[in-house]
Motif scaffolding. Structure first.
Motif, PDB file in Angstrom:
ATOM      1  N   ASP A   1       0.800  -1.208   0.000  1.00  0.00           N
ATOM      2  CA  ASP A   1       0.000   0.000   0.000  1.00  0.00           C
ATOM      3  C   ASP A   1       0.838   1.265   0.000  1.00  0.00           C
ATOM      4  N   SER A   2       2.052   1.209   0.519  1.00  0.00           N
ATOM      5  CA  SER A   2       2.859   2.414   0.616  1.00  0.00           C
ATOM      6  C   SER A   2       4.312   2.074   0.325  1.00  0.00           C
ATOM      7  N   THR A   3       5.074   3.112   0.123  1.00  0.00           N
ATOM      8  CA  THR A   3       6.484   2.913  -0.185  1.00  0.00           C
ATOM      9  C   THR A   3       7.277   2.648   1.083  1.00  0.00           C
ATOM     10  N   LEU A   4       8.438   2.088   0.896  1.00  0.00           N
ATOM     11  CA  LEU A   4       9.352   1.869   2.019  1.00  0.00           C
ATOM     12  C   LEU A   4       9.664   3.208   2.688  1.00  0.00           C
ATOM     13  N   LEU A   5       9.882   4.213   1.886  1.00  0.00           N
ATOM     14  CA  LEU A   5      10.191   5.545   2.420  1.00  0.00           C
ATOM     15  C   LEU A   5       9.045   6.075   3.281  1.00  0.00           C
ATOM     16  N   SER A   6       7.824   5.996   2.786  1.00  0.00           N
ATOM     17  CA  SER A   6       6.691   6.528   3.572  1.00  0.00           C
ATOM     18  C   SER A   6       6.473   5.703   4.837  1.00  0.00           C
ATOM     19  N   ARG A   7       6.698   4.393   4.774  1.00  0.00           N
ATOM     20  CA  ARG A   7       6.553   3.563   5.973  1.00  0.00           C
ATOM     21  C   ARG A   7       7.657   3.853   6.978  1.00  0.00           C
ATOM     22  N   ALA A   8       8.867   4.151   6.488  1.00  0.00           N
ATOM     23  CA  ALA A   8       9.967   4.510   7.389  1.00  0.00           C
ATOM     24  C   ALA A   8       9.656   5.820   8.106  1.00  0.00           C
ATOM     25  N   GLU A   9       9.140   6.772   7.361  1.00  0.00           N
ATOM     26  CA  GLU A   9       8.769   8.053   7.971  1.00  0.00           C
ATOM     27  C   GLU A   9       7.638   7.862   8.974  1.00  0.00           C
ATOM     28  N   ALA A  10       6.640   7.043   8.627  1.00  0.00           N
ATOM     29  CA  ALA A  10       5.518   6.780   9.524  1.00  0.00           C
ATOM     30  C   ALA A  10       5.982   6.071  10.796  1.00  0.00           C
ATOM     31  N   ALA A  11       7.072   5.300  10.684  1.00  0.00           N
ATOM     32  CA  ALA A  11       7.624   4.598  11.855  1.00  0.00           C
ATOM     33  C   ALA A  11       8.462   5.526  12.723  1.00  0.00           C
ATOM     34  N   GLY A  12       8.607   6.772  12.288  1.00  0.00           N
ATOM     35  CA  GLY A  12       9.346   7.754  13.085  1.00  0.00           C
ATOM     36  C   GLY A  12      10.848   7.729  12.862  1.00  0.00           C
ATOM     37  N   LEU A  13      11.295   7.057  11.795  1.00  0.00           N
ATOM     38  CA  LEU A  13      12.731   7.024  11.515  1.00  0.00           C
ATOM     39  C   LEU A  13      13.167   8.356  10.921  1.00  0.00           C
ATOM     40  N   ARG A  14      14.322   8.812  11.340  1.00  0.00           N
ATOM     41  CA  ARG A  14      14.881  10.042  10.768  1.00  0.00           C
ATOM     42  C   ARG A  14      15.444   9.689   9.400  1.00  0.00           C
ATOM     43  N   MET A  15      14.878  10.284   8.362  1.00  0.00           N
ATOM     44  CA  MET A  15      15.259   9.925   7.001  1.00  0.00           C
ATOM     45  C   MET A  15      16.173  10.983   6.395  1.00  0.00           C
ATOM     46  N   THR A  16      17.466  10.713   6.494  1.00  0.00           N
ATOM     47  CA  THR A  16      18.461  11.585   5.876  1.00  0.00           C
ATOM     48  C   THR A  16      18.416  11.382   4.361  1.00  0.00           C
ATOM     49  N   GLY A  17      19.120  12.214   3.645  1.00  0.00           N
ATOM     50  CA  GLY A  17      19.187  12.078   2.196  1.00  0.00           C
ATOM     51  C   GLY A  17      19.736  10.721   1.779  1.00  0.00           C
ATOM     52  N   GLN A  18      20.764  10.255   2.471  1.00  0.00           N
ATOM     53  CA  GLN A  18      21.352   8.970   2.095  1.00  0.00           C
ATOM     54  C   GLN A  18      20.446   7.806   2.472  1.00  0.00           C
ATOM     55  N   ARG A  19      19.732   7.901   3.564  1.00  0.00           N
ATOM     56  CA  ARG A  19      18.756   6.852   3.901  1.00  0.00           C
ATOM     57  C   ARG A  19      17.634   6.829   2.864  1.00  0.00           C
ATOM     58  N   ARG A  20      17.254   7.998   2.385  1.00  0.00           N
ATOM     59  CA  ARG A  20      16.243   8.066   1.328  1.00  0.00           C
ATOM     60  C   ARG A  20      16.760   7.372   0.063  1.00  0.00           C
ATOM     61  N   THR A  21      18.031   7.564  -0.229  1.00  0.00           N
ATOM     62  CA  THR A  21      18.621   6.912  -1.400  1.00  0.00           C
ATOM     63  C   THR A  21      18.582   5.397  -1.243  1.00  0.00           C
ATOM     64  N   VAL A  22      18.945   4.903  -0.075  1.00  0.00           N
ATOM     65  CA  VAL A  22      18.912   3.454   0.184  1.00  0.00           C
ATOM     66  C   VAL A  22      17.477   2.944   0.062  1.00  0.00           C
ATOM     67  N   ALA A  23      16.528   3.675   0.614  1.00  0.00           N
ATOM     68  CA  ALA A  23      15.123   3.276   0.518  1.00  0.00           C
ATOM     69  C   ALA A  23      14.667   3.223  -0.934  1.00  0.00           C
ATOM     70  N   THR A  24      15.081   4.187  -1.733  1.00  0.00           N
ATOM     71  CA  THR A  24      14.727   4.216  -3.150  1.00  0.00           C
ATOM     72  C   THR A  24      15.296   3.000  -3.879  1.00  0.00           C
ATOM     73  N   VAL A  25      16.558   2.685  -3.603  1.00  0.00           N
ATOM     74  CA  VAL A  25      17.189   1.513  -4.221  1.00  0.00           C
ATOM     75  C   VAL A  25      16.428   0.247  -3.855  1.00  0.00           C
ATOM     76  N   LEU A  26      16.057   0.109  -2.598  1.00  0.00           N
ATOM     77  CA  LEU A  26      15.331  -1.080  -2.147  1.00  0.00           C
ATOM     78  C   LEU A  26      13.937  -1.152  -2.761  1.00  0.00           C
ATOM     79  N   GLU A  27      13.274  -0.024  -2.881  1.00  0.00           N
ATOM     80  CA  GLU A  27      11.946  -0.004  -3.500  1.00  0.00           C
ATOM     81  C   GLU A  27      12.007  -0.429  -4.958  1.00  0.00           C
ATOM     82  N   GLU A  28      13.074  -0.066  -5.642  1.00  0.00           N
ATOM     83  CA  GLU A  28      13.198  -0.363  -7.066  1.00  0.00           C
ATOM     84  C   GLU A  28      13.756  -1.751  -7.351  1.00  0.00           C
ATOM     85  N   ALA A  29      14.241  -2.443  -6.325  1.00  0.00           N
ATOM     86  CA  ALA A  29      14.869  -3.750  -6.521  1.00  0.00           C
ATOM     87  C   ALA A  29      13.821  -4.803  -6.889  1.00  0.00           C
TER      88      ALA A  29
END
Length: 139
Positions: free
Chosen positions: A2-30
């Motif tokens: 239903d949602s992206t890894l990035l949006s779920r990470a943010e909803a979980a309260g994780l601090r999403m730096t630019g590099q964490r966002r990049t890792v999340a994007t890579v994982l979503e596209e894998a």
């Protein structure tokens, strides 16, 4: 999912730096089951300054938050996939390391029947088959 890894990470309260966002994007596209080295290579293509240590920390953070599942397919490497993907099982080619995802309703029903026969309600399971392609001369 239903949602992206990035949006779920943010909803979980994780601090999403630019590099964490990049890792999340890579994982979503894998579409495969990448290990940390493969995730790092893909992330570095998007952000050449990202270190492998940063990728390790991000993957660990996502795993601990329940967003990623760690898989080990007998080759000594931990691989990762989104924890919210639809259920599937794996067939691992022992010669090439290829991981083939599949769903088989007969196997699913059989597992439910086995659990019921033993007096259990099945809540989760993992099935990993290891093999070599027929006619390969091995096995």
């Amino acid at each position: 999912m239903d949602s992206t890894l990035l949006s779920r990470a943010e909803a979980a309260g994780l601090r999403m730096t630019g590099q964490r966002r990049t890792v999340a994007t890579v994982l979503e596209e894998a579409s495969d089951h990448p290990d940390v080295e493969a995730i790092h290579a893909r992330a570095a293509a998007l952000d050449p300054g990202i270190s492998i240590a940063t990728v390790y920390r991000a993957v660990k953070l996502f795993e601990e938050a329940g967003l990623l599942e760690r898989r080990e397919f007998g080759d000594g490497r931990a691989r990762y996939e989104d924890a919210e993907r639809d259920h599937h099982d794996h067939l691992i080619d022992l010669q090439t390391g290829e991981v083939i995802e599949f769903v088989d309703p007969e196997i699913e029903a059989l597992q439910e029947r086995i659990a019921a026969r033993l007096g259990y309600d099945l809540r989760a399971h993992r099935l990993e088959l290891f093999g070599v392609r027929r006619g390969s001369g091995r096995g």
